[in-house]
Every structure is written in structure tokens, then in C-alpha cells.
Write a protein that holds these residues in place. Sequence first.
Motif, PDB file in Angstrom:
ATOM      1  N   LYS A 269       0.806  -1.213   0.000  1.00  0.00           N
ATOM      2  CA  LYS A 269       0.000   0.000   0.000  1.00  0.00           C
ATOM      3  C   LYS A 269       0.844   1.270   0.000  1.00  0.00           C
ATOM      4  O   LYS A 269       0.538   2.233  -0.669  1.00  0.00           O
ATOM      5  N   ARG A 270       1.905   1.263   0.808  1.00  0.00           N
ATOM      6  CA  ARG A 270       2.615   2.505   1.070  1.00  0.00           C
ATOM      7  C   ARG A 270       4.050   2.508   0.568  1.00  0.00           C
ATOM      8  O   ARG A 270       4.756   3.505   0.710  1.00  0.00           O
ATOM      9  N   ASN A 271       4.508   1.338   0.080  1.00  0.00           N
ATOM     10  CA  ASN A 271       5.888   1.214  -0.372  1.00  0.00           C
ATOM     11  C   ASN A 271       6.898   1.509   0.741  1.00  0.00           C
ATOM     12  O   ASN A 271       7.975   2.027   0.498  1.00  0.00           O
ATOM     13  N   TYR A 272       6.511   1.199   1.963  1.00  0.00           N
ATOM     14  CA  TYR A 272       7.418   1.302   3.105  1.00  0.00           C
ATOM     15  C   TYR A 272       7.933  -0.080   3.469  1.00  0.00           C
ATOM     16  O   TYR A 272       7.388  -1.083   3.041  1.00  0.00           O
ATOM     17  N   LEU A 273       8.937  -0.096   4.343  1.00  0.00           N
ATOM     18  CA  LEU A 273       9.413  -1.342   4.969  1.00  0.00           C
ATOM     19  C   LEU A 273       9.943  -2.375   3.981  1.00  0.00           C
ATOM     20  O   LEU A 273       9.911  -3.570   4.275  1.00  0.00           O
ATOM     21  N   TYR A 274      10.443  -1.941   2.846  1.00  0.00           N
ATOM     22  CA  TYR A 274      10.898  -2.915   1.856  1.00  0.00           C
ATOM     23  C   TYR A 274      11.984  -3.815   2.444  1.00  0.00           C
ATOM     24  O   TYR A 274      11.895  -5.047   2.383  1.00  0.00           O
ATOM     25  N   ASN A 275      12.988  -3.184   3.075  1.00  0.00           N
ATOM     26  CA  ASN A 275      14.058  -3.981   3.663  1.00  0.00           C
ATOM     27  C   ASN A 275      13.536  -4.981   4.683  1.00  0.00           C
ATOM     28  O   ASN A 275      13.959  -6.129   4.723  1.00  0.00           O
ATOM     29  N   TRP A 276      12.630  -4.517   5.497  1.00  0.00           N
ATOM     30  CA  TRP A 276      12.113  -5.364   6.556  1.00  0.00           C
ATOM     31  C   TRP A 276      11.339  -6.549   5.989  1.00  0.00           C
ATOM     32  O   TRP A 276      11.476  -7.682   6.458  1.00  0.00           O
TER      33      TRP A 276
ATOM     34  N   ILE B  22      20.076   0.276  -0.842  1.00  0.00           N
ATOM     35  CA  ILE B  22      18.988   1.232  -0.690  1.00  0.00           C
ATOM     36  C   ILE B  22      18.457   1.216   0.744  1.00  0.00           C
ATOM     37  O   ILE B  22      18.132   0.159   1.285  1.00  0.00           O
ATOM     38  N   ASN B  23      18.424   2.362   1.353  1.00  0.00           N
ATOM     39  CA  ASN B  23      17.817   2.450   2.668  1.00  0.00           C
ATOM     40  C   ASN B  23      16.391   2.955   2.533  1.00  0.00           C
ATOM     41  O   ASN B  23      16.116   3.842   1.741  1.00  0.00           O
ATOM     42  N   ASP B  24      15.536   2.350   3.296  1.00  0.00           N
ATOM     43  CA  ASP B  24      14.158   2.826   3.269  1.00  0.00           C
ATOM     44  C   ASP B  24      14.098   4.170   3.964  1.00  0.00           C
ATOM     45  O   ASP B  24      14.630   4.340   5.050  1.00  0.00           O
ATOM     46  N   ASN B  25      13.436   5.088   3.351  1.00  0.00           N
ATOM     47  CA  ASN B  25      13.293   6.383   3.974  1.00  0.00           C
ATOM     48  C   ASN B  25      11.812   6.676   4.135  1.00  0.00           C
ATOM     49  O   ASN B  25      11.095   6.810   3.158  1.00  0.00           O
ATOM     50  N   PHE B  26      11.379   6.719   5.351  1.00  0.00           N
ATOM     51  CA  PHE B  26       9.952   6.971   5.531  1.00  0.00           C
ATOM     52  C   PHE B  26       9.714   7.427   6.963  1.00  0.00           C
ATOM     53  O   PHE B  26      10.593   7.346   7.817  1.00  0.00           O
ATOM     54  N   TYR B  27       8.564   7.940   7.173  1.00  0.00           N
ATOM     55  CA  TYR B  27       8.185   8.230   8.551  1.00  0.00           C
ATOM     56  C   TYR B  27       6.761   7.788   8.780  1.00  0.00           C
ATOM     57  O   TYR B  27       5.974   7.627   7.849  1.00  0.00           O
ATOM     58  N   LEU B  28       6.486   7.538  10.036  1.00  0.00           N
ATOM     59  CA  LEU B  28       5.167   7.016  10.365  1.00  0.00           C
ATOM     60  C   LEU B  28       4.474   7.915  11.358  1.00  0.00           C
ATOM     61  O   LEU B  28       5.098   8.465  12.264  1.00  0.00           O
ATOM     62  N   GLU B  29       3.178   8.068  11.171  1.00  0.00           N
ATOM     63  CA  GLU B  29       2.384   8.762  12.180  1.00  0.00           C
ATOM     64  C   GLU B  29       2.065   7.756  13.285  1.00  0.00           C
ATOM     65  O   GLU B  29       1.765   6.593  13.003  1.00  0.00           O
ATOM     66  N   PRO B  30       2.144   8.204  14.539  1.00  0.00           N
ATOM     67  CA  PRO B  30       1.903   7.256  15.646  1.00  0.00           C
ATOM     68  C   PRO B  30       0.548   6.555  15.530  1.00  0.00           C
ATOM     69  O   PRO B  30       0.463   5.355  15.776  1.00  0.00           O
TER      70      PRO B  30
END
Lengths: 625, 174, 120
Positions: free
Chosen positions: A267-274, A334-342
Motif C-alpha cells: 500500500k505505502r511502499n514502506y518497509l521494503y528492507n524489513w 537502498i535504505n528505506d526512507n519513511f516516517y510514520l504517524e503514531p
Amino acid sequence: MLSNLGNILLLGSILITLSIIYFAYQNIKEKNILIGKNLVYLSFFQITFIISSFLLLIFAFVFSDFSLLAVYQNSHTAKPIFYKIAGVWGNHEGSLLLWVNIMVIFSFLFFLFNYKFNKNYSLNTLLVQNILILGFLIFLISNSNPFFKILPIPSEGLGLNPILQDPALAIHPPLLYLGFVGSSIYFSAAMAAILSNSNGKNFASSIKVWVLISWSFQSLGIIVGSIWAYYELGWGGFWFWDPVENASLIPWFCMTALAHSVLVLEKRNYLYNWVLILSIITFISSVTGTFLVRSGILNSVHTFANDPARGMYILIFLSLMIFFSFVIFFKRKINDNFYLEPISKETFILSNNWFMMFYLATVFIGTIYPIFTQVLYDTKISVGPPFYNSVIAPIIIPFLIMMAIGPRLNWIKQKYNDFKSLIFILILSCVINFLIFSFLKSYNLLSNLIIISSLFLILYSLKDFIINSKTKSYYNLPSFLSHTGFGVLMLFIILNHNFSKEYDLNIKVGETKKIDNIEIKFEDLKIEKRENYNAIIGNFNILDLKKNYRKNLNPEIRIYNNPQTLTFESAIKTNLQQDLYLTMSNIDGSDFYNVKFQIKPFMLWIWLAALLTASGGLLRTFLKK
Amino acid sequence: MKISFPKIISISLVVFVLIVFFLALNIDKRYSTEKIVGKSVDDFEIKFLNNKEVFKKQDLTNDKYHLINIWASWCLPCRKEHPILMTLKKENKLKIIGINFKDKKLNANNFLRELGNPYDFSLSDKDGTKSILFGVYGIPESILIDKKHKIISKFIGPLNVKDSKDILQLVNEK
Amino acid sequence: MKNKFIIILFYIFFIEPSAAEINNLESKIFKNLRCIVCQGQSIAESNSDFAQTIKIVVRDKIDQGDNEKEIYEFLAEKYGEWIIYKPKFNYVNSLLWFSPYIVLVFGGLLIFKYLRRGKH
């Protein structure tokens, strides 16, 4: 004859696998956009060969061809046909062939679904998966060949351990293998995604369905295994934190974490490495578990034929696999670059992963720690149920609460304004907890909190589901089923844990004993001859003076002929409220029988809730948005 | 490849675990209760087989070695090791204490009448609880105690000729 | 009124273990002991001769007034740590008890790091 044919099929599979590896590699190097037709054909041959070899082995078991060592050691002509077939995977060699079969089937299907979309990614997956398949095929043929011949041909087999002759255990291995062996496909896909620089979203959507399938089957496998343990072992429990059980639970934690975080990636293209890490460690933990179980370095209820050479092979394979996956993974810069709202769905999904990793760490460390103390300090310790219960149980509470709130949140960001209903449901949970308590007498603080939080989860999910069902589609049904199911499961496990009763007594035929409000009468004993065993059947009459019911229970002591073994069959009377569970065993040199009578509340609900949890995964697999 | 802290930690952890697994493959996993060796005997009071008196720890003398042998008439391996005990009986630096384990008095006495009685003291442990003091988990088991009442050797399963040589050697040291 | 409400809430939350717990000491101990002659069974579950004997010994010890810890120590001295299912907390076992929580704290910090980033 059969042995030769089997060996030819296996050798053929190895050759085909080698050529797939070769052609896939060539194809990747070429600039051509199309995937060579030869790879499709080869994959088709591969699956045909490997399935044929498996069918051949089934054939050998069904027709009791004792020229095969595996058949001779694990089958018998007098065995019912169902167990002849189950005997195929009831031993090391056959189960390894099943293992390879599942790897090949998953490889084939994944290739079929994906090769049109992204050439490089599909080819790399095929390449990595076939390297894994090759590793297991070599293991199979060099050290665990199910088609190994014996001469002279024995006229009769040794038979299958009677404790394994059970319908639940017959289907348990295939289910479990579909789970954790199936995870090999997203291990390969993760490698391929790195090698082919694949986009995160695409990677996520291509593995999602496989994660769900393997998760569902892993869950079902674990459930069926527990049911077997409950019925067959006769100890009254269904989970013993035995190393073999842990070995199936560790990949399950990984899969659960992955099934959630893969959504974030999609959905968000976050956490790829994880997500890549999780995909890799799921299969690594599966192979590690297999190593622990098959090498015999752990003491366990379930005894596989242990052989250090096998352990060595799996361990070397495992080390190589870890080494190469590390190398490939660390190549990715590649490092994931993102931020999350609590307060967002992402954060709560991440917290699911957080708890999963905690459970995983606990179970993994608990399982292997005795090996460490033995190697490093020369002291042998046991890590058993009290350890796991005391470490894991408290952390279930926040987990259940998060699990209730998470699915209600939106992606990206949400202002949480549902405090009113949250407080209301919390209080309602407390009140229900209090009612349960006053109805059923005591339980302790920790149980209180777990019951409150599981009630909170159930009620919150229900409320949300009812509101949603009026307006939206049923897309949330699977997660509703799994989450609610899990809440119900925890609730009933804790209630069962707190309100189980157990009576242990020595009793003679004709005697009546009274403990608390229970009267146990040992009416009589008879001996019956059955298909492949003799049964000593006890007839017990249970009278509950308080609740005023009378039940007859007939536990058995079975004497199996091939191989000669004694088993104790529990007598179980199930109803909606509780199970009555009785086992008897003879005491050497006396007329007395040792009888264990247990009252186990809500057993049926535990099974149903667990199945409900697993069904969510299956439903999601087949439900399109 | 850039070297970073998490990388080093994770790699060394995995390597460590794998090395331990490799080492564990070659370790003997069978359980043994030999941990009890080197410890001093606990206080005990055990009834004699054929009279009502009790044998206590204080009754162990300071000038002899003691071999505690735990046996039963229903135990087949006990029958096998019995001749060994009979030869050990001849060694006068050694006293043999037999603890009859979960057995019937009549059967036990018949057994001794038939095969000979190697025991200087014949004790009885009807419910098996006394033998727990010596870490018993399956019989026959034998425990060798030195003059200072320290357990110096433990034999699980029937004694064989080699065990008997070992015992005699230990008893005759200095 | 408000006070009463709090008291009621308190009761609902914290229902303490009752006398039944203490009677369960025996079965708690049995469940925490491995039947070392069996395959992965506890003393509570096993029907073996060994388990029966250990049960008698444990009951005797309880009657003599020994507490749970003393009983474990006695049996561990005779049979090794192997007989106890809940490893005691000592130097050798410290990592077993700590490391799950290290993972928990570390994971929490990691998530927290990503949350903080959002505020900038």
C-alpha cells in the motif's frame, strides 16, 4: 524394479533442475524481453517427474513392496490402506520427498503466475528456487533415498508406530509442509527482488498470496498437530512447548509478521528492507527447525530416526543458505526512507511485527538454549512450559489491545476520536470478566488481564464489524475472522487453563471412588480383538453429584502387534461446556489401574476458535477486492 | 561492502549459533546422572530387608569403601550382574549394601537364596523414595562411596567385568 | 460516589489468587518437573514408575515443610538442572531470561525512531 524406476525419476529431476538453473541463468543474461519457452517446458517436466516419483512411492506403500527399505521399515500388509498412504510421509525419507514435491509445485505455480509480468524477477526467482530444490534433491538421493533397495526382499514389513496411526497425524505433515516448505518461494522471490532490483510494491503483491497460503496451512498444520497431541498422547494437554512444536511455531511467527507488513509495502511502499528480511528468515527458520528436529540434537516427544550425517548435511546447507542470503541482502544499498504517524495502520502493523519478533525470540532462544549450555558449560538444562508461559503470557495483553485497535485505523494518518466506545468496551470487558469470575470462582491477576484484553479484542472487532457490514463490502471479513478468532482462542485457553480439574487415582475393577463432587466407578474390563491390535477396554461411570450428570467413559489400553507396542487411548466426552477426559494405565504387579480423570472446559471452543483464525487467511487468499 | 554496526552484530550472532550447532552434533546427548559423583552422601535412614531396624548414614564405617547396589527380583539385568557382585563380595576393603527396590520381601529373599547373597547389609526401599537420594532413575544402579562418604563413581545399568575391575582398582588405591 | 466506583473498578481488575492456588502447589511442582525416563513428559503427565516415586517424594517433602525452592534444589542436586522445566535464574541462564526482553526493548526503540522522524 520399482526402486530403479524411482531412482531414474529422481535422477531425471536432478538433471532437469540443473538445466533449469543453466537456462534461467543464460536467459537472465540475454537482453531478450521474452522468457525462453524451454524454461516453461522444463518446469513442466520437472513437476511431472517429481510428482510421478511421489506417486510411485505411494504405490509402493499401498501395495506393500518391501523391496524398498522405506516401505519395509514403515509399513505392514495388515495395516489399513489409509495408514499405508500416511506411512509415505510418516518417515524421514518419504517426508523429504514430499518436501521436494512442495518446493517444485510452488516453484511451478509461482512461475506460471508471474512470468508474463516481470521477466528478470521471475527468472531470478526460478533460479534461486531451483538451487534450493537441487540442494534438497541431492540430500534426498545421497543420504535419504526413499527408493533404496534391500536384498533379499523381506516378506513382511516392520509396521508403523501405532501412535502415528491416527487420522489427524496422517494429514498433519502435508499441511505443515505446505506451510513452511511453501515459504521457500518467497525466500527465492526476495533474493530475486534484490538481484533484479525489483520495485517494492510489485514484489509485495506477487508474494502476498503465497504468504497467506503458507500462513493458513501452517496454522492448520499446527492446529491438527495439537488436536492429535490432545487425543493421542493422553496427557490432557494440547501444547507442550516441545522442541518439535516450537520448530513449527517459529516460522509461523515469521509468516504472521510477514502477512501483515507485506500490506504496508504493497500500500505505502514502506518497509521494503524489513519485508525482505522477514521473507528470508521465514524459510531459514523453517530449515533451522528441520535441522533441530531431524538431527536429534534436541530431546523431544517426537522421535524421528536420527542420524548425525543428516544433521550435518542440513546444517551445511543451512549455513550456505544463510551465507549467500546475507551476501545478497547486504549488497542492496537502498535504505528505506519513511516516517510514520503514531496513530496509523502502518504503525500498528509494525507493532504486530514487534510482538511477533518478541515471541519468536523467546521461543527460539528457549528451544536452542539447552544446546548452548551443554556445549559451552557442559550443563544440561530443560526449558519447558513454565518458562514460556511466564515470559510470553504478560506480553499477550498489550498485543491483544493493539490487535483490537489496529484494523480500525486508516492508512497514513488518523485523528483518533473513538475514545468513547473504547472506554465503553473496556468497561464492558471488565464487567464480563467479573461475571465470569464470580460464576467460576478464582483465577489470578495475569489471567484477569488477559481475559479482559481478549474480551476487548472480541467486542471491539464485533462492534466494528456490525457497523461496517451495514455500509461497506465484506473485504474486511478475513481479518475480522482471524482477529476475533484469535481473541476467542486466547480467552478460552486462559479459561481452560484456570478451570481445568485433574484427579489422579489408583482403582480396582468394581471399586468406586469419590473425590470432591465426583464419583468414579470402575465398572468392568473387557478384551477385544481388532484389526491390527488387541484392546483392553475399561468401563468407567462418572457421576457428578453437584451438576447431576452421569457419563460413561471407555478408555483403552491397546496392544499392537506390528511393531509390538503398548498405547493408552484416552476416552473423551465432548460437549459445548467441557470435555471429560479419562486415561487408564495398568500398574505392574497389581490389580490396580492408574486412572487420570480430567475435566477440561471449553476444549471444543479452543479448536473452533483456532480454525476460525486460520480460515481468515484462506478466505483472504481467495477473496478479491 | 560498507561495514556497519548492525551488520557485524547480526553476522557474528549467526556464526556463533551455527558453530554451536556444529559442535552440538558431536556431543553425546544421552542423559546421565553422573553429576552426582563427587558429592557427599546425604543423611539417610533405610529399613533392613529382614528386620525392623534402620540403617543410617552414621552406620557407614570410616575404614572401608561402600558399594550401594540398587536391585529388585523383578529386574532381569539385576540377575545378570549378580555374579559380579558375588565376586566383589570377596574384596574385604569393600562393603556391599543392597537396596531392594519396589519389591516383595518374599521374592527378594528367594532371589538371594537362589543366586547367593553378596550384601553385607540388605536394605529395603519399598516405595522407591529412598533411592531418590542416590539419584536413581532405573535399576540396577550402583554407587561407590569412599571412606569419607563421598560418592566417587556411579554405574548405571548392570555391572560388567570392566566395572568390577574399576571398582577394585578404586578401592585398592593407596 | 466516585470513590465507590473506583473501588468497584479495582475489584473488577484485580481479583487476587485465592486459597485454591496454595492447594495447587503440589500440582504446580509436578508440572515443573521433567520425567527424565520419559520422552518429553512432565511428572504430572507421566504414568511411569519413576514419576510415581517422585510424586511421593515431593509430597513427603511438602509435608515436612520444605518449600518449592528447596524441593527443586534437592532434586536438581540428585538429577541435575535437567529435571526442572523452569530454568532457575543464574549466571549461565541469564541470557535465556534476558534476551527476549532485550529484543522487545530494542524493537520498541526501533519503531519509536521511525515515529520521531515524522515530527521533523
